[in-house]
Write an enzyme that holds these catalytic residues in place. Structure first.
Site, PDB file in Angstrom:
ATOM      1  N   LYS A  33       0.453  -1.081   0.365  1.00 41.94           N
ATOM      2  CA  LYS A  33       0.301  -0.138   0.326  1.00 41.94           C
ATOM      3  C   LYS A  33       0.933   1.163  -0.122  1.00 41.94           C
ATOM      4  O   LYS A  33       0.585   2.174  -1.159  1.00 41.94           O
ATOM      5  CB  LYS A  33      -0.777  -0.114   0.794  1.00 41.94           C
ATOM      6  CG  LYS A  33      -0.461  -0.178   2.249  1.00 41.94           C
ATOM      7  CD  LYS A  33      -1.917  -0.210   3.162  1.00 41.94           C
ATOM      8  CE  LYS A  33      -0.508  -0.083   5.351  1.00 41.94           C
ATOM      9  NZ  LYS A  33       0.219   1.372   5.397  1.00 41.94           N
ATOM     10  N   ASP A 225      -2.800   7.529   4.928  1.00 43.14           N
ATOM     11  CA  ASP A 225      -1.968   6.684   5.103  1.00 43.14           C
ATOM     12  C   ASP A 225      -2.909   6.118   6.385  1.00 43.14           C
ATOM     13  O   ASP A 225      -3.902   7.077   6.983  1.00 43.14           O
ATOM     14  CB  ASP A 225      -1.016   6.120   5.140  1.00 43.14           C
ATOM     15  CG  ASP A 225      -0.108   4.673   4.944  1.00 43.14           C
ATOM     16  OD1 ASP A 225      -1.087   4.107   4.649  1.00 43.14           O
ATOM     17  OD2 ASP A 225       0.433   4.517   5.126  1.00 43.14           O
ATOM     18  N   ARG A 614       3.954  -9.341  10.842  1.00 43.00           N
ATOM     19  CA  ARG A 614       5.266  -8.686  10.725  1.00 43.00           C
ATOM     20  C   ARG A 614       5.770  -9.658  10.282  1.00 43.00           C
ATOM     21  O   ARG A 614       7.200  -9.173   9.498  1.00 43.00           O
ATOM     22  CB  ARG A 614       4.774  -8.687  11.676  1.00 43.00           C
ATOM     23  CG  ARG A 614       4.313  -7.448  12.646  1.00 43.00           C
ATOM     24  CD  ARG A 614       3.636  -6.062  12.004  1.00 43.00           C
ATOM     25  NE  ARG A 614       2.714  -6.448  11.055  1.00 43.00           N
ATOM     26  CZ  ARG A 614       2.756  -5.831   9.711  1.00 43.00           C
ATOM     27  NH1 ARG A 614       3.892  -4.657   9.820  1.00 43.00           N
ATOM     28  NH2 ARG A 614       1.112  -6.208   9.124  1.00 43.00           N
TER      29      ARG A 614
END
Length: 769
Positions: A33, A225, A614
């Site tokens: 993104k 964002d 992660r």
């Protein structure tokens, strides 16, 4: 087509090329993104949109800097500098500096951090003579913060009987008065806190239509964002600014909305389509970060949530290893397992320390991990502990610097007026505060005109106060020509700070001096860095704003090779090849405080989803059967989140438990049973037993090689000269064996722990030579 666009896949390209109108990009974890946001800004500029007309809002300065440097590599440095890009707080602070006079603030207003705000609230509670056990300053601060983020001003508070009633029921009827006094004192000190940066921007845009029109016209294209983490106050500002042109692009992932505790509202992203007409929706569902196993396991977790947007995250990466789940006996064992596993992975796969991260739900969990890593000599860095800028000596220097920019700053003044000691005691300060409140002036102004005010202090004290004022004013004169570094270097000497810290010859004193030196180094760096930027001078005001808006992660240069230790909240947006998620236990994760409602539990599940995603190559989940909480050893059970992952993605290790076979109680304490008390007897066949044969230590035979099993405690397979390995202390040589029966002890010289005497019936040793 522009050359850089060839780096995007089809799903990423579509939103990048969408120029006008409202749009939402629903982006799964690791789906690129940031790349879409970056390339979209570059594409807008290549289509003739002026950089000055683009506003990009991020959640960390680090993200903003990375995006800006990527854009600069495409469109050139000079154009990239003209973008309005940064965190919500930094961009709105910039707007507020331009328009501060509209709200009655100086343009050089101070930004209070959490510590400053809490100290002021604590002082107000004391001045109002309230019970500090009922009016706990941290709770009051938190309440005021949530009011501001919900746009409940002092006026709105007093017009809301329900709020007053709720605070009265909580035995805090004076909360409104504290709120009112806190707001007044901040205003008088020319200071805004973090929440004010949002609240005052809303006030500015609501009360002054010409200011709103000016910024609506300027920001023709707005990009946000991490939209799922916006709170109500941020949402309203973005809505107001984008209302005219409606060229708004928001990017986010509802599955990563984890900040409800600080006011983030997941409904902002869930309801985006209702807020604008003809919203275009794009989905980024391909994960480039993690293996198939990790992506599928994360999907199986988040599927359990009922409140979510539709998307199916997938990856074409390799299958990868299963997620390792390990049960340990205690939190100490958990730490040792993590340290050993990191050590082994490093050796086997030639990895660096910064390939590893250890994530936990609460900061307190880091201690056991730290201890274990230190014993293994594995360097680590804790994020989110006491930040550099929160250390006492650094706050002292910064307070002097803040006084130069804004002498009305009450918190800075109270901190340094008598540090280093200059004979101005607390009684004098209390008298100054009372006088300042009485005259409705700042404490500094009262000190400046001390001979004309009715403050009951003696002539000697008046001279000391005037000397302090003169010193600050001399710094202000120097500030007109010097840069931030030159001024700070002068102030640390002229104020007596360096001399004060030099007097302390302890290791702590030396560390404080090193920290001040590090601050000056940082300021030198800052001044040099500002030279490269347009519209900057490297002034003290710029430096203080940079510090006030810094976060712990922003200072991470990523160049030191250390294992990262942090809470899961701080890990958002980061990625590591190997991730250890520790403390996977009920009431710890999910947290006991977050299981009252479905929405709270769903937020905890999203937090676990963030933690798991992660990891790039390998994830480890660990839990302990007992853990110290508040100094007490409590039994724990595995987290429900482990059970929610589909078994086919897990590799569950349940080690054979040696300790459970050793009774912790002695049978002697229960005494003998009287024959008359025995109701039921089981027939027993009597058999004469031989006493166990004991082999004296001198006759023990050395073992050539271990098969990897722990030493059988009474089989005599341990001799002087053997090389052994211990989970906690590492390798060592057996120097001496003494004692008999259950009390056999071995004296061992360990690499990590020095010489230790271990009771062999409890020691877990591998004989390796």
């Amino acid at each position: 087509m522009e050359k850089y666009l060839s780096q995007l896949n089809d799903a990423q390209l579509a939103p990048t090329l969408q120029k006008d109108g409202p749009m939402i990009v629903i982006a799964g974890a690791g789906s690129g993104k940031t790349r879409v946001l970056t390339f979209r800004i570059a594409y807008l500029m290549s289509q003739g949109v002026d950089a000055f007309n683009i506003l990009a809002l991020t959640f960390t300065n680090k993200a903003a800097r990375e995006m800006k440097s990527r854009i600069a590599s495409i469109v050139g440095d000079s154009e990239a500098k003209n973008l309005w890009m940064g965190t919500f707080h930094s961009v709105f602070a910039k707007i507020l500096r331009f328009e501060a006079d509209r709200l009655g603030y100086p343009s050089n207003f101070t930004i209070y951090d959490t510590q400053d705000s809490q100290r002021l609230i604590s002082a107000i509670i004391k001045e109002m003579k309230l019970d500090k056990d009922i009016y706990k300053y941290k709770q009051i601060y938190s309440r005021i913060s949530s009011y501001k983020n919900s746009l409940i001003t002092v006026k709105a508070y007093f017009n809301n009987p329900e709020l007053i009633e709720a605070d009265t029921a909580a035995r805090r009827p004076q909360l409104g008065e504290i709120y009112k006094e806190y707001v007044n004192r901040c205003f008088k000190a020319g200071a805004m806190d973090f929440d004010d940066l949002l609240l005052k921007t809303n006030e500015l845009l609501t009360r002054f239509p010409d200011v709103l029109a000016k910024y609506q016209d300027r920001f023709r294209y707005i990009l946000v964002d991490e939209y799922q983490d916006t709170n109500h106050s941020q949402y309203l500002i973005v809505r107001a600014l984008s209302d005219r042109f409606q060229n708004i692009c928001v990017v986010g992932d509802d599955a990563q909305s984890i900040y409800a505790f600080r006011g983030a509202n997941i409904n902002n992203i869930l309801n985006f389509q209702r807020d604008y007409d003809d919203v275009k929706t794009y989905r980024l569902e391909q994960n480039y970060r993690s293996t198939k196993n990790i992506v599928n396991a994360a999907n199986s977790i988040i599927d359990k949530n009922q409140t979510k947007l539709d998307k199916v995250v997938w990856t074409s990466n390799e299958e990868g290893s299963k997620i390792v789940v390990n049960r340990l006996m205690t939190d100490g064992d958990e730490g040792r397992y993590v340290a050993s596993s990191i050590f082994e992975n490093k050796m086997q796969n030639q990895l660096k320390n910064n390939d590893f991260a250890v994530l936990y739900r609460t900061n307190a969990q880091s201690r056991a991990i730290e201890d274990a890593l230190r014993k293994r000599n594995i360097p680590y860095r804790i994020y989110g502990g006491l930040s550099f800028y929160q250390r006492k000596e650094i706050k002292d220097v910064l307070s002097y610097l803040r006084m130069v920019i804004n002498p009305a700053d009450e918190e800075a003044l109270k901190r340094v007026i008598n540090f280093p000691p200059r004979g101005i005691g607390q009684t004098t300060i209390d008298k100054l505060i009372v006088a300042a409140n009485g005259y409705n002036r700042s404490i500094f102004e009262v000190m400046k005109h001390i001979n004309k005010t009715e403050v009951n202090v003696n002539a000697g004290t008046k001279t000391k106060l005037q000397d302090f004022v003169t010193m600050i004013e001399s710094f202000q004169v120097m500030n007109q020509t010097a840069n931030a570094f030159e001024l700070a270097e002068h102030i640390t000497k002229a104020s007596g700070l360096i001399k004060e810290f030099n007097k302390d010859g302890t290791p702590e004193g030396v560390a404080k001096m090193e920290n001040i030196e590090e601050l000056l180094n940082g300021m030198k760096d800052f001044v040099e860095g500002q030279k490269e930027l347009a519209d900057t001078t490297g002034s003290l005001a710029e430096f203080l704003e940079d510090v006030a808006l810094a976060t712990d992660l922003d200072n991470d240069k990523g160049d030191d090779d250390r294992v990262a230790l942090m809470t899961i909240h701080l890990a958002k947006g980061l990625e590591f090849p190997y991730v250890y998620i520790v403390g996977m236990e009920e009431d710890l994760f999910p947290s006991a405080m977050s299981m009252n409602t479905r929405s709270e539990l769903e937020e905890e599940r999203r937090l676990f989803y963030v933690a798991l995603t992660r990891a790039e190559k390998q994830a480890y989940l660990t839990y302990a059967l007992s853990r110290y909480r508040w100094g007490k050893l409590i039994d724990a059970e595995p987290s429900r989140f482990i059970e929610e992952i589909d078994d086919k993605y897990l590799d569950v290790i349940t080690p054979v438990d040696d300790r459970r076979q050793n009774p912790m109680l002695s049978a002697d304490i229960f005494g003998d049973v009287e024959p008359s008390q025995i109701r039921f007897k089981r027939p027993v066949q009597k058999k004469k037993e031989k006493p166990p044969k004991f082999i004296p230590p001198a006759k023990l035979k050395p073992l050539k090689k271990s098969n990897g099993d722990h030493v059988n405690l009474f089989d005599g397979k341990l001799a002087v000269g053997n090389i052994v390995e211990h989970l906690r202390f590492g390798k060592g040589e057996v120097l001496k064996i003494e004692g008999v029966g259950a009390d056999v002890k071995a004296e061992i010289n360990f690499e990590n722990g020095g010489v230790k005497k271990l009771l062999l019936r409890f020691a877990k040793l591998d004989v390796i030579g």
